[in-house]
Design a protein around this motif. Sequence first.
Motif, PDB file in Angstrom:
ATOM      1  N   ILE A 148      31.848  45.710  22.428  1.00 36.86           N
ATOM      2  CA  ILE A 148      31.597  46.027  21.029  1.00 36.86           C
ATOM      3  C   ILE A 148      30.383  46.955  20.952  1.00 36.86           C
ATOM      4  O   ILE A 148      29.543  46.974  21.854  1.00 36.86           O
ATOM      5  CB  ILE A 148      31.337  44.758  20.185  1.00 36.86           C
ATOM      6  CG1 ILE A 148      30.148  43.967  20.737  1.00 36.86           C
ATOM      7  CG2 ILE A 148      32.569  43.889  20.110  1.00 36.86           C
ATOM      8  CD1 ILE A 148      29.757  42.780  19.875  1.00 36.86           C
ATOM      9  N   THR A 149      30.328  47.734  19.870  1.00 38.76           N
ATOM     10  CA  THR A 149      29.210  48.658  19.681  1.00 38.76           C
ATOM     11  C   THR A 149      28.810  48.712  18.217  1.00 38.76           C
ATOM     12  O   THR A 149      29.641  48.517  17.321  1.00 38.76           O
ATOM     13  CB  THR A 149      29.568  50.074  20.161  1.00 38.76           C
ATOM     14  OG1 THR A 149      28.410  50.917  20.064  1.00 38.76           O
ATOM     15  CG2 THR A 149      30.681  50.678  19.325  1.00 38.76           C
ATOM     16  N   GLU A 150      27.531  48.978  17.990  1.00 39.06           N
ATOM     17  CA  GLU A 150      27.022  49.188  16.637  1.00 39.06           C
ATOM     18  C   GLU A 150      26.686  50.664  16.406  1.00 39.06           C
ATOM     19  O   GLU A 150      26.228  51.035  15.336  1.00 39.06           O
ATOM     20  CB  GLU A 150      25.774  48.329  16.416  1.00 39.06           C
ATOM     21  CG  GLU A 150      26.046  46.830  16.476  1.00 39.06           C
ATOM     22  CD  GLU A 150      24.783  46.013  16.277  1.00 39.06           C
ATOM     23  OE1 GLU A 150      23.688  46.614  16.220  1.00 39.06           O
ATOM     24  OE2 GLU A 150      24.879  44.777  16.172  1.00 39.06           O
ATOM     25  N   HIS A 170      38.079  50.004  17.046  1.00 40.43           N
ATOM     26  CA  HIS A 170      38.586  49.379  15.826  1.00 40.43           C
ATOM     27  C   HIS A 170      37.427  48.674  15.143  1.00 40.43           C
ATOM     28  O   HIS A 170      36.682  47.915  15.778  1.00 40.43           O
ATOM     29  CB  HIS A 170      39.691  48.372  16.149  1.00 40.43           C
ATOM     30  CG  HIS A 170      40.178  47.614  14.947  1.00 40.43           C
ATOM     31  ND1 HIS A 170      40.993  48.186  13.999  1.00 40.43           N
ATOM     32  CD2 HIS A 170      39.945  46.328  14.534  1.00 40.43           C
ATOM     33  CE1 HIS A 170      41.258  47.300  13.053  1.00 40.43           C
ATOM     34  NE2 HIS A 170      40.632  46.168  13.349  1.00 40.43           N
ATOM     35  N   GLN A 171      37.260  48.927  13.850  1.00 38.63           N
ATOM     36  CA  GLN A 171      36.144  48.325  13.138  1.00 38.63           C
ATOM     37  C   GLN A 171      36.415  46.845  12.870  1.00 38.63           C
ATOM     38  O   GLN A 171      37.460  46.467  12.335  1.00 38.63           O
ATOM     39  CB  GLN A 171      35.889  49.054  11.807  1.00 38.63           C
ATOM     40  CG  GLN A 171      34.602  48.623  11.132  1.00 38.63           C
ATOM     41  CD  GLN A 171      34.214  49.538   9.971  1.00 38.63           C
ATOM     42  OE1 GLN A 171      35.013  50.357   9.525  1.00 38.63           O
ATOM     43  NE2 GLN A 171      32.988  49.412   9.489  1.00 38.63           N
ATOM     44  N   ILE A 172      35.471  45.992  13.270  1.00 41.03           N
ATOM     45  CA  ILE A 172      35.634  44.549  13.088  1.00 41.03           C
ATOM     46  C   ILE A 172      34.621  43.970  12.094  1.00 41.03           C
ATOM     47  O   ILE A 172      34.714  42.816  11.710  1.00 41.03           O
ATOM     48  CB  ILE A 172      35.517  43.805  14.432  1.00 41.03           C
ATOM     49  CG1 ILE A 172      34.179  44.121  15.116  1.00 41.03           C
ATOM     50  CG2 ILE A 172      36.679  44.152  15.343  1.00 41.03           C
ATOM     51  CD1 ILE A 172      33.946  43.346  16.396  1.00 41.03           C
ATOM     52  N   LYS A 173      33.644  44.798  11.687  1.00 43.20           N
ATOM     53  CA  LYS A 173      32.663  44.348  10.715  1.00 43.20           C
ATOM     54  C   LYS A 173      32.209  45.534   9.879  1.00 43.20           C
ATOM     55  O   LYS A 173      31.820  46.564  10.422  1.00 43.20           O
ATOM     56  CB  LYS A 173      31.457  43.700  11.408  1.00 43.20           C
ATOM     57  CG  LYS A 173      30.401  43.173  10.448  1.00 43.20           C
ATOM     58  CD  LYS A 173      29.229  42.569  11.203  1.00 43.20           C
ATOM     59  CE  LYS A 173      28.140  42.097  10.255  1.00 43.20           C
ATOM     60  NZ  LYS A 173      26.972  41.545  10.983  1.00 43.20           N
ATOM     61  N   VAL A 179      30.246  47.020  12.931  1.00 38.07           N
ATOM     62  CA  VAL A 179      30.475  46.783  14.355  1.00 38.07           C
ATOM     63  C   VAL A 179      31.907  47.181  14.679  1.00 38.07           C
ATOM     64  O   VAL A 179      32.826  46.958  13.889  1.00 38.07           O
ATOM     65  CB  VAL A 179      30.238  45.300  14.724  1.00 38.07           C
ATOM     66  CG1 VAL A 179      30.507  45.063  16.216  1.00 38.07           C
ATOM     67  CG2 VAL A 179      28.823  44.866  14.363  1.00 38.07           C
ATOM     68  N   TRP A 180      32.107  47.764  15.876  1.00 38.94           N
ATOM     69  CA  TRP A 180      33.433  48.183  16.326  1.00 38.94           C
ATOM     70  C   TRP A 180      33.751  47.529  17.673  1.00 38.94           C
ATOM     71  O   TRP A 180      32.868  47.393  18.530  1.00 38.94           O
ATOM     72  CB  TRP A 180      33.496  49.703  16.496  1.00 38.94           C
ATOM     73  CG  TRP A 180      33.420  50.487  15.222  1.00 38.94           C
ATOM     74  CD1 TRP A 180      34.454  50.963  14.487  1.00 38.94           C
ATOM     75  CD2 TRP A 180      32.222  50.912  14.554  1.00 38.94           C
ATOM     76  NE1 TRP A 180      34.000  51.642  13.380  1.00 38.94           N
ATOM     77  CE2 TRP A 180      32.628  51.631  13.386  1.00 38.94           C
ATOM     78  CE3 TRP A 180      30.857  50.743  14.795  1.00 38.94           C
ATOM     79  CZ2 TRP A 180      31.718  52.175  12.507  1.00 38.94           C
ATOM     80  CZ3 TRP A 180      29.944  51.278  13.897  1.00 38.94           C
ATOM     81  CH2 TRP A 180      30.382  51.990  12.767  1.00 38.94           C
TER      82      TRP A 180
END
Length: 281
Positions: A148-150, A170-173, A179-180
């Motif tokens: 994951i990356t910010e 894919h964006q998760i947040k 966050v992606w």
Amino acid sequence: LKTPHEEGLMQISEITREEAEETYELQPATIHPETTICTNYQQRLKDLVKILSKYQRKEKGIKAMLNPTLPEVSEVEDITSEELYSDIESTLAEFEKPILKHHHRLEHIKERLNLLTGHMETLGHFKSFQFSLHDLGISSSLIIKAGITEDLTQLKKAVSSHDLLTVYHHQIKKGKKPVWSVLLIGHITAKKHMDRISSSYLTDLDLPKMNATPQEAISTFKQEMKRLKKEQKHIVSELRSMGQQHLHYIRVLHEQIRIEQMRKEIRQSFAQSQSTLLIKG
């Protein structure tokens, strides 16, 4: 000693080695040979009581305050040590193995459920990706990393500067700190460059290695968790039933052997010669 102990007629005091040798010219009494037997029985019975007690139904809150569970009192026969050992041996032979087996299985199920819960949470970040979890890691020609990356912008910029790297995301947040989830793929020859990008912009995630996509793995784990919870419920029911029938008796045996152990251990407080036993109190 049995009568003074039970009637409370005498408080026994310890005779130290120095006191035995210098004051009474005797030797400290030796440890009773059956002390270790009592210790072993007491610990084994204590373990069974602890396990069975854990799974008994207990009233909580106001009900427990209005209707407290009173301890069950039992009269026990005055039996010899040998008879007590025999009762304990027959009880352990019947119940120790199945109770411990159930307990260890429940511990294993608990650990497995915790692991699966963690896996499903992590896999949920990648359920929209179509790739085999088995391919993660390093092969003869490719490196595939999941994380994951910010800072997706900088990550994509770093990847675009190298022809042998590509990234899926894919964006998760959403919100102020989005966050992606990221799948970073590169040729084996670009390993050093890929490692630098990963350490700078990617938090690696430990996904399970299996021949399935993330979504397929989630479905598989859901089925396994359902099966484990059903087994867990059955085992708890078995232990609860065993406790309702036998816990009180096992508690009684534990108390009896605890008292017997005290009687055996008190001998260490005496002084002795070949023909004399000195008790101070």
